[in-house]
Write an enzyme that holds these catalytic residues in place. Structure first.
Site, PDB file in Angstrom:
ATOM      1  N   GLY A 299      30.718  24.489  33.095  1.00  0.00           N
ATOM      2  CA  GLY A 299      31.756  25.228  33.818  1.00  0.00           C
ATOM      3  C   GLY A 299      31.297  25.866  35.110  1.00  0.00           C
ATOM      4  O   GLY A 299      32.087  26.083  36.027  1.00  0.00           O
TER       5      GLY A 299
ATOM      6  N   ASP B 215      35.155  35.713  28.661  1.00  0.00           N
ATOM      7  CA  ASP B 215      36.376  36.033  27.927  1.00  0.00           C
ATOM      8  C   ASP B 215      36.022  37.075  26.862  1.00  0.00           C
ATOM      9  O   ASP B 215      36.076  38.272  27.114  1.00  0.00           O
ATOM     10  CB  ASP B 215      36.937  34.733  27.347  1.00  0.00           C
ATOM     11  CG  ASP B 215      38.309  34.889  26.740  1.00  0.00           C
ATOM     12  OD1 ASP B 215      38.953  35.914  26.999  1.00  0.00           O
ATOM     13  OD2 ASP B 215      38.765  33.982  26.015  1.00  0.00           O
TER      14      ASP B 215
ATOM     15  N   LYS C  34      37.888  37.798  32.348  1.00  0.00           N
ATOM     16  CA  LYS C  34      39.112  37.963  31.556  1.00  0.00           C
ATOM     17  C   LYS C  34      38.803  39.015  30.512  1.00  0.00           C
ATOM     18  O   LYS C  34      38.253  38.709  29.468  1.00  0.00           O
ATOM     19  CB  LYS C  34      39.464  36.640  30.863  1.00  0.00           C
ATOM     20  CG  LYS C  34      39.863  35.563  31.836  1.00  0.00           C
ATOM     21  CD  LYS C  34      39.942  34.184  31.224  1.00  0.00           C
ATOM     22  CE  LYS C  34      40.903  34.024  30.096  1.00  0.00           C
ATOM     23  NZ  LYS C  34      41.136  32.598  29.758  1.00  0.00           N
TER      24      LYS C  34
HETATM   25  P1  IMP Z   1      33.534  33.817  25.665  1.00  0.00           P
HETATM   26  O1  IMP Z   1      32.384  33.594  24.738  1.00  0.00           O
HETATM   27  O2  IMP Z   1      34.807  34.066  24.894  1.00  0.00           O
HETATM   28  O3  IMP Z   1      33.298  34.868  26.703  1.00  0.00           O
HETATM   29  O4  IMP Z   1      33.806  32.412  26.319  1.00  0.00           O
HETATM   30  C1  IMP Z   1      33.507  32.092  27.599  1.00  0.00           C
HETATM   31  C2  IMP Z   1      33.586  30.603  27.729  1.00  0.00           C
HETATM   32  O5  IMP Z   1      34.865  30.122  27.284  1.00  0.00           O
HETATM   33  C3  IMP Z   1      33.468  30.205  29.178  1.00  0.00           C
HETATM   34  O6  IMP Z   1      32.138  29.899  29.513  1.00  0.00           O
HETATM   35  C4  IMP Z   1      34.387  29.014  29.264  1.00  0.00           C
HETATM   36  O7  IMP Z   1      33.667  27.846  28.974  1.00  0.00           O
HETATM   37  C5  IMP Z   1      35.423  29.215  28.190  1.00  0.00           C
HETATM   38  N1  IMP Z   1      36.688  29.774  28.729  1.00  0.00           N
HETATM   39  C6  IMP Z   1      37.187  31.017  28.534  1.00  0.00           C
HETATM   40  N2  IMP Z   1      38.359  31.180  29.162  1.00  0.00           N
HETATM   41  C7  IMP Z   1      38.602  30.014  29.808  1.00  0.00           C
HETATM   42  C8  IMP Z   1      39.683  29.556  30.651  1.00  0.00           C
HETATM   43  O8  IMP Z   1      40.668  30.246  30.964  1.00  0.00           O
HETATM   44  N3  IMP Z   1      39.573  28.282  31.106  1.00  0.00           N
HETATM   45  C9  IMP Z   1      38.529  27.464  30.801  1.00  0.00           C
HETATM   46  N4  IMP Z   1      37.500  27.853  30.032  1.00  0.00           N
HETATM   47  C10 IMP Z   1      37.538  29.115  29.517  1.00  0.00           C
HETATM   48 MG    MG Z   2      31.061  28.228  30.690  1.00  0.00          MG
END
Ligand code: IMP
Ligand code: MG
Length: 198
Positions: free
Chosen positions: A57, A116, A144
């Site tokens: 990403g 996220d 986010k």
């Molecule tokens: P976390 O562990 O929930 O913080 O996840 C983060 C990961 O989820 C990021 O590195 C992204 O790969 C994926 N992710 C979270 N939100 C989005 C989004 O809106 N679009 C695409 N990928 C997302």
């Molecule tokens: Mg990522």
């Protein structure tokens, strides 16, 4: 012509059929990335930092960010497996490609596309911290924070995003849309209940 208009004007572009709206334009992304690069260049003078990104990403962001940094840096990449949201909530993240560079005693700047829940980042930061870098900070393009489960200090932040699933500029939905030069919101009918990581 601005890049979004070019994409919209291309009637053969099936990716655009699934996009509801442009959320952050290519121009706004570029402007913000330059500001982040300038801040990093100021803060890390004489420190020769190692910028570490997690594939895939971060691809677009990393490529633009390093070219907005005007001091000597080194770059490295890790890759993590894309587990389901459920697995990640249990803290399950697997590194499938480790760093090439040793980071002990180095100033590390971890570069992420989107945070996220913070679970992925928390796992990665902890595993990098075990190698005893001189410092470790985080630079994220999109924050986010509505679903944040683990609060982590973020030194450099591009944009705050509401609770939409966004794609483009490296971010995917089931591996598609990474090549959009802007960040867009998917049409609701395209989205299923599953989240994609990576
Ligand atoms: P976390 O562990 O929930 O913080 O996840 C983060 C990961 O989820 C990021 O590195 C992204 O790969 C994926 N992710 C979270 N939100 C989005 C989004 O809106 N679009 C695409 N990928 C997302
Ligand atoms: Mg990522």
């Amino acid at each position: 012509m601005i890049v979004e208009d070019l994409w919209k004007a291309d009637k053969n572009n099936v990716l655009m059929d699934e996009i509801q709206s442009v959320y952050v334009s290519a121009e706004n992304i570029q402007q913000r990335v330059i500001e982040l690069g300038q801040a990093i260049s100021r803060d890390y003078v004489g420190k020769n930092p190692v910028l570490v990104g997690a594939l895939k990403g971060v691809l677009c962001f990393m490529a633009d960010l390093i070219r907005a940094i005007t001091i000597p840096i080194e770059v490295d990449l890790i890759a993590i497996s894309s587990y389901s949201q459920e697995a990640r909530q249990k803290g399950l993240v697997r590194m499938v490609k480790d760093l090439d560079l040793p980071i002990t005693g180095r100033h590390v700047l971890f570069v992420e596309d989107v945070i996220d829940t913070g679970l992925t980042l928390n796992y990665l930061i902890n595993s990098l911290r075990a190698r005893q870098p001189a410092s470790i900070e985080v630079c994220v393009l999109f924050d986010k924070n509505q679903h944040r489960l683990i609060d982590l200090p973020i030194r450099y932040k591009g944009f705050e995003l509401p609770d939409y699933f966004v794609v483009g500029y490296g971010l995917d939905y089931h591996e598609r849309f990474r090549n959009l030069p802007f960040v867009g919101i998917l049409k609701p009918e395209v989205l299923f209940n599953r989240r994609q990581s990576g």
